[in-house]
Motif scaffolding. Sequence first.
Motif, PDB file in Angstrom:
ATOM      1  N   ALA A 152       0.789  -0.981  -0.050  1.00 40.19           N
ATOM      2  CA  ALA A 152       0.327  -0.439   0.068  1.00 40.19           C
ATOM      3  C   ALA A 152       0.915   0.853  -0.187  1.00 40.19           C
ATOM      4  O   ALA A 152       1.996   1.157   0.382  1.00 40.19           O
ATOM      5  CB  ALA A 152      -0.885  -0.402   1.353  1.00 40.19           C
ATOM      6  N   THR A 153       0.453   2.525  -0.915  1.00 38.69           N
ATOM      7  CA  THR A 153       0.824   3.465  -0.306  1.00 38.69           C
ATOM      8  C   THR A 153       0.031   5.059   0.098  1.00 38.69           C
ATOM      9  O   THR A 153      -0.916   5.366  -0.766  1.00 38.69           O
ATOM     10  CB  THR A 153       1.467   3.824  -1.720  1.00 38.69           C
ATOM     11  OG1 THR A 153       0.442   3.770  -3.356  1.00 38.69           O
ATOM     12  CG2 THR A 153       2.567   3.038  -2.389  1.00 38.69           C
ATOM     13  N   PRO A 154      -0.250   4.579   1.350  1.00 40.62           N
ATOM     14  CA  PRO A 154      -1.339   4.711   1.625  1.00 40.62           C
ATOM     15  C   PRO A 154      -0.374   7.457   2.182  1.00 40.62           C
ATOM     16  O   PRO A 154       0.678   7.066   1.322  1.00 40.62           O
ATOM     17  CB  PRO A 154      -1.522   4.900   3.504  1.00 40.62           C
ATOM     18  CG  PRO A 154      -0.015   4.238   3.435  1.00 40.62           C
ATOM     19  CD  PRO A 154       0.178   3.852   2.298  1.00 40.62           C
ATOM     20  N   GLY A 155      -1.473   7.470   1.840  1.00 41.47           N
ATOM     21  CA  GLY A 155      -1.310   9.463   1.843  1.00 41.47           C
ATOM     22  C   GLY A 155      -2.863  10.058   2.357  1.00 41.47           C
ATOM     23  O   GLY A 155      -3.559   9.007   2.504  1.00 41.47           O
ATOM     24  N   ARG A 156      -2.609  10.785   3.378  1.00 45.23           N
ATOM     25  CA  ARG A 156      -3.305  11.728   3.814  1.00 45.23           C
ATOM     26  C   ARG A 156      -4.898  11.536   2.884  1.00 45.23           C
ATOM     27  O   ARG A 156      -5.546  11.347   3.349  1.00 45.23           O
ATOM     28  CB  ARG A 156      -3.771  12.594   4.401  1.00 45.23           C
ATOM     29  CG  ARG A 156      -4.139  12.794   6.148  1.00 45.23           C
ATOM     30  CD  ARG A 156      -3.266  13.978   6.930  1.00 45.23           C
ATOM     31  NE  ARG A 156      -4.333  15.239   6.135  1.00 45.23           N
ATOM     32  CZ  ARG A 156      -3.257  16.651   6.425  1.00 45.23           C
ATOM     33  NH1 ARG A 156      -2.594  16.677   6.765  1.00 45.23           N
ATOM     34  NH2 ARG A 156      -4.264  17.162   5.923  1.00 45.23           N
ATOM     35  N   GLN A 180      -4.799   6.327   6.363  1.00 44.96           N
ATOM     36  CA  GLN A 180      -4.300   6.688   6.906  1.00 44.96           C
ATOM     37  C   GLN A 180      -5.309   8.374   7.352  1.00 44.96           C
ATOM     38  O   GLN A 180      -5.696   8.587   6.163  1.00 44.96           O
ATOM     39  CB  GLN A 180      -3.142   7.398   6.182  1.00 44.96           C
ATOM     40  CG  GLN A 180      -1.469   8.136   6.728  1.00 44.96           C
ATOM     41  CD  GLN A 180      -0.455   8.383   6.059  1.00 44.96           C
ATOM     42  OE1 GLN A 180      -0.830   9.097   5.194  1.00 44.96           O
ATOM     43  NE2 GLN A 180       0.040   7.684   6.271  1.00 44.96           N
ATOM     44  N   GLU A 181      -5.480   8.528   8.251  1.00 43.14           N
ATOM     45  CA  GLU A 181      -6.145   9.188   8.376  1.00 43.14           C
ATOM     46  C   GLU A 181      -6.273  10.772   9.528  1.00 43.14           C
ATOM     47  O   GLU A 181      -4.922   9.953   9.275  1.00 43.14           O
ATOM     48  CB  GLU A 181      -7.773   8.331   9.782  1.00 43.14           C
ATOM     49  CG  GLU A 181      -8.528   7.630   8.613  1.00 43.14           C
ATOM     50  CD  GLU A 181      -9.104   6.313  10.199  1.00 43.14           C
ATOM     51  OE1 GLU A 181      -9.580   6.945  11.373  1.00 43.14           O
ATOM     52  OE2 GLU A 181      -9.926   6.006   9.788  1.00 43.14           O
ATOM     53  N   ASP A 182      -6.968  11.448   9.176  1.00 44.80           N
ATOM     54  CA  ASP A 182      -6.443  12.834   9.618  1.00 44.80           C
ATOM     55  C   ASP A 182      -6.052  12.946  10.990  1.00 44.80           C
ATOM     56  O   ASP A 182      -6.533  11.415  12.257  1.00 44.80           O
ATOM     57  CB  ASP A 182      -7.459  13.883   9.458  1.00 44.80           C
ATOM     58  CG  ASP A 182      -7.914  14.380   8.145  1.00 44.80           C
ATOM     59  OD1 ASP A 182      -7.219  13.774   7.154  1.00 44.80           O
ATOM     60  OD2 ASP A 182      -9.014  14.851   8.115  1.00 44.80           O
TER      61      ASP A 182
END
Lengths: 172, 139
Positions: free
Chosen positions: A150-154, A170-172
Amino acid sequence: MIDELLYLLFSAAALVIAFYSIDRKFVKKNKLCIEGKLVWTDEGRQTKPFFNNDYGVLGKPDLMYKIKGGILAVEYKSRKGEIYESDIVQTKCASLAARGSGYKVIRFLVITSTQKQYYDLPRSDKALYKEIEPYIVYTRQAKSGSKLPATPGRFKCKSCAFNYKCTYVQED
Amino acid sequence: MLKKRAKKIWVSASDVGRAAFCPHYLELKCKGVKASHQAEASRAKGDASHDQLNRMAQDKRCYIASHLYGIDDSRTEALRSFRDKNLLNHRPGKVLVNIYYRLSPTLVSISSRISAVDQCLRFIVNGIVKRLLENIKDD
């Protein structure tokens, strides 16, 4: 003197009104402002994609225009905001597919509601394939049932369709 | 011995784009995970926007020279070159070009419907092009 000035003003107003009436009646403006002849349009699900047998890819750009030296592919994203790497990769892959069907795509244009950017493509299909190869490999792996990183980002996770199922979100 | 040929896995441009967005997204999609309601709504909105784009693209808008001679014609090129070299170098020229761009779609649209306007436009633009080409020859 005042009479002449009023006469001039009245004439100018009449001209402007006449022009806008004619303009609205006759012209359907192409807001894309692309100089070229429209040669292909994706009409939705009934339009078949292009296939590139050599590289095993299929896809279709949204529009294709004949421009000087070849074809310009257009990819439209309805969202507001910047153009992402994924938009560029998708259009490159669709261009490679179109090349397999005889359309010599040399440039592409990605449009969002707020941005518009042109990109040049490599001349050879092989070089174009090389540019997107890692993502094609990922796609084949996903289709064979492999696990992928996975390449998560906000912002990315916020707009992701599977964020409610994802463990990497990824959450705030 | 006959070699067993590996089955080709076709990949679509949208999936390749998804892999660039996030490979794990693609993994979930391929495993049949259902997209969120919000995503479905966004997709429907996107489809509608694409229809709008198609309508926009199919609208005719070209400028007078392209309309009269074609986009890649040498006469159109001569006019473009005149615009770039002689008109866009100074403010009055830029204003003139902007006015031309504002008016020309209307003129093109009218002239494609009314042949008398078309002939009149052709006569004027032919004259301009003739003078331009003569100037180029003299240079």
